[in-house]
Write a protein that holds these residues in place. Sequence first.
Motif, short mmCIF file in Angstrom:
data_model
loop_
_atom_site.label_atom_id
_atom_site.label_comp_id
_atom_site.label_asym_id
_atom_site.label_seq_id
_atom_site.Cartn_x
_atom_site.Cartn_y
_atom_site.Cartn_z
N ASN A 1 -11.85 73.63 -3.69
CA ASN A 1 -11.97 74.68 -4.70
C ASN A 1 -11.42 74.21 -6.05
N ASP B 1 -7.63 81.87 0.64
CA ASP B 1 -7.21 80.60 1.22
C ASP B 1 -5.69 80.53 1.30
N ILE C 1 -11.67 82.78 -3.58
CA ILE C 1 -11.44 81.79 -2.53
C ILE C 1 -9.98 81.38 -2.54
N ASP D 1 -12.61 79.13 -8.27
CA ASP D 1 -12.98 80.43 -7.73
C ASP D 1 -11.72 81.16 -7.29
#
Lengths: 214, 100, 545, 218
Positions: free
Chosen positions: C492, C434, C430, C427
């Motif tokens: 992730n 992040d 994200i 993703d």
Amino acid sequence: MSEISLPESAKHTGHAGHPKKDVHGIKMGMWLFLMTELLLFSGMFLLYSAYRYFYTKEFHEAAMYTHTLFGTVNTMVLLTSSLTMALSITALERGKKWLSVTFLSSTIALGLGFLVIKYVEWSTEIHEGIYPGSPMLFKHPRGFELFFAMYYLMTGLHGLHVLVGCGLLTVMLIFIIKGKITQEDSVRLEAAGLYWHLIDIIWIFLFPLFYLVN
Amino acid sequence: MEQQTLTEHKGAPTSYGIYVLIWLALMALTAITAVVAGINLAAFTLVIALLIALVKSSLVVNVFMHVKYEDKIFKIFVAIAGGVLSVIFLLTFADVYFRR
Amino acid sequence: MADIALPPQDISVVEGSYLENIGKHKGLAAWLLSTDHKRIGIMYTVMLFSFFSVGVLLGILLRLEMISPGGKLFGPEVYNALFTLHGVIMIFLFVIPGIPVTLGNFFLPLQIGAKDVAFPRLNLFSFYLYVIGSAVILTALFVNGLPDTGWTFYVPYSLRTTTGVTVAVFGVFIVGFSSILTGINFLTTIHRLRAPGMTWFKMPLFVWALYATSWVQIIATPVLAITLLLIIISRVFGIGIFNAAAGGDPVLYQHLFWIYSHPAVYIMILPPMGIVSEIIATFTRRTIFGYKAIAMSSLAIAFIGYLVWGHHMFVAGMSQQADMVFSFLTFIVAIPSGIKVFNWVASMYKGSIDPQPPFLFVMAFMVLFSIGGLSGLVLGSLATDVHLTATYFVVAHFHYIIFGGGVFIFFGALHYWLPKMFGRMYDKKIASWDLLVMFIGFNLLYFPMFIMGYEGMPRRYFTYLPQFETLQHISIAGSWILVAGLIVMFVNLIHGAIKGPRVGPNPWGGTTLEWKTASPPIHENFEEEPVVIHEPYYHEEAFTS
Amino acid sequence: MRLLPYALNHAQAVDDVMRFIVICSLILFTIVVATMVFFVFKYNHKRNPRATSIPGNVPLEIFWTVIPTVLVLAMFYVGWEAYLQIRIVPKNAMPVKVFARQWSFSFEYMNGKRCDTLYVPKGRPIDCLITSLDVIHSFYLPAFREKQDALPDRIRHMVVYPEHLGVFDVVCTQYCGLDHSLMKTKMIVLPDTTFDSWIKSSSTAEPKVALGDSTIYF
């Protein structure tokens, strides 16, 4: 995918390997390995030279206690083994399998001979009370003990390499006899030979440093 | 470039004679080192002994180890090893030599 | 590979990908006995990040000890072992093998258009040496108590302590040989197996970086090996080779140690530098600025890396002359790194920049690496180094370089190449947010250490003076934010690798050879042998304007 | 940047070097980061869909090689200059032996007087003769910006100029085992006369001094 077109000029300049053995690549790998071996010993040589600089007088006096005769004989043994090693490769390249085997066996025998002489030498010295931490060295100035510490470490590490070399050459010997190493495919023997010659070169430098400083 | 040299260098003279000749030279040099050590030349003894060792090792490298007949790249390798070695020694002695 | 409910934009499943087992082995054995560089790369990745997690955990505990000035949480014995293990694991088991054994293994043959490395079986052997070595290091924890010397194993302390130093040092020794053999393998691969048409100056810059790194590995590591061997021999046989009482010189040990360990810093940082060039070239859609300068500065850094080890020893009692020489050379080594940074920035000029997650990692790298590198100037200068060495300032400096520079790009590279390795995408949203979290956490964690170090807070202290409490607390808070970010990132990435949407062979529009084969790549990498005619970063439209 | 009290002009010199390097670094850092952010914004693919490949620019590359070279050479020089102050021992320096052991410091003066706290007179350079009785330690005076490792069987010099009265921390910064973090003592700078009478007296009692408004660090 515009790049993947095939101009004739660019064809077959590289990408060796998989169908046939990359002889050049194997030798290259061996040479790179020899460089690491050289650097391994160079750490010891560096220590030796620094200590020799700090304790020049003591190193000179301590070197009197090593047995020059043993050292000289061993140098000659190892040099001769290098000769038989080179001859063994030539013999194989000329297709004389059993001559090659003979030369290679003598190389191994000379290597073992070197170790035997080394063993006798060490035991003589230990018998004379010369070993790191011995009461005899304790009576001498500080540099003495360092000299013999370096002596045992460096010749010991070198001896270990001779032992490994003998093992390696024995494997090569078996390969030749079994026909896995042949006139056409001799690169493994050559690589092993390179290793053996390097051991010889290291000894060529150890010899004057420990036996000839008096 | 070494890429083109896929085929082995078969031109290398790997005759028995040359090897024996080199071996004789090595033995002679060993004898000389041992004799020189007997004569007291003070500080020069070691220098001479190391010079002879250098000659001996270059004989082994060039002939026994075939560097003389091999590709340029192997010569470069040997040069790199030698260069790094001398740098390491030189810089360590920048400390050791001037140490109080 | 039967996947249910493939997304509509999906491309067809790759036939014969390296993830499918071929040959006589099945299941786990098909991985553990594989000589495929891609599988070995994946196995290394799993191992390395396992150790990384352990190292991070230890790091968190080290920070947590600073929650109160008295250091009551663990006390000295445990704390000393914690920082030793944190150092040994992070340095020897994570960052030094680092990018070369993981992504290098996977992408070096792909980038030069080869089927595998030059010695595939040696490659597998190196992997097992690494596994054995790390197992031995971990064994040291259970023999004679936790090693407590710090990762540098300085004599004479390392010779006197009764803890399990011998075993730990032996483990590092074995791992060192794994590193040497990998270096030999890569050098031979680069020399021998480049695709037709790929001349030296058509190699991708990551390959150049690996080339320089491999040289450092094979030339410097043996010096470490012999140094560690001498410690083992000294401890086992009591030979006083470094023992001052027997006339030995502890400073010589430090020379030998840093002759390896300074070049080792370049083992850690050169591969990330190579990856930065790759990522910038891909996401700016143009060629890299000053290709030759970057390639040559890799070699230059690898070489002058051997000239500066003494700057770790300015207060160790070297001669003044040596201090001067090493300080001078240290400043010289800063120049090629600077050139690289300038070239990277210039590479963004007139690009068509698509700030995807890997590119954002590069931006974070540029900031963190610059801070790390510039703080290195303070440490290279003699007067300031005397004050700052062995304080928190040094800790902050090398974490900015190694973690902020090197490891952040390791993460960035995982984001860059994960679609190639598994044919699936994580993703991206994200990933981007992040990264921001990790960036903030990182700076909160390490920047206060610069200030504390300047104020005289020594490193390796389990306790501190009350005046540092605020800064220590900021730092602890930063460590938690950073770890939270790390956890999200790994979740992730792993989720993306297993369940993410499928992507085609070239999701980023990369120009190097690895993007010309399927994602995930097939067993022998290319359907047919690629032939190279263009420079590595040939974006057609950017050239034809 | 005045985070620490200045204890002597050497600290001043170190801080000047620090300030010089930090300012240069900040300028470089700002240029690099600002340019990068500007480029990323200006040449975003939405604004600039088509890239232009520029393989290099030799004058520019020479420019940004030469400028940093000059800068770092200047940094090297100022650092070296300031460093010599603590390494060159002045003739009038008062020698004090510094012994480090696991995990404490002790000091011995030339007349044989020993002490666990370092008392020195104000305004006279001190030549610390640093050695260790076991493993490597480090003799660190944060307020003086000075540090020197203590090696077993070797003596190393470090010069300290105490210019102000006060109590200063002495800590070990070379990891030396279990209680490394607790290995610390004080350096107390006394007025000349107080020091002279203390050093001549045979008592080991602490000298009684009113330190007044002197800086107390740590």
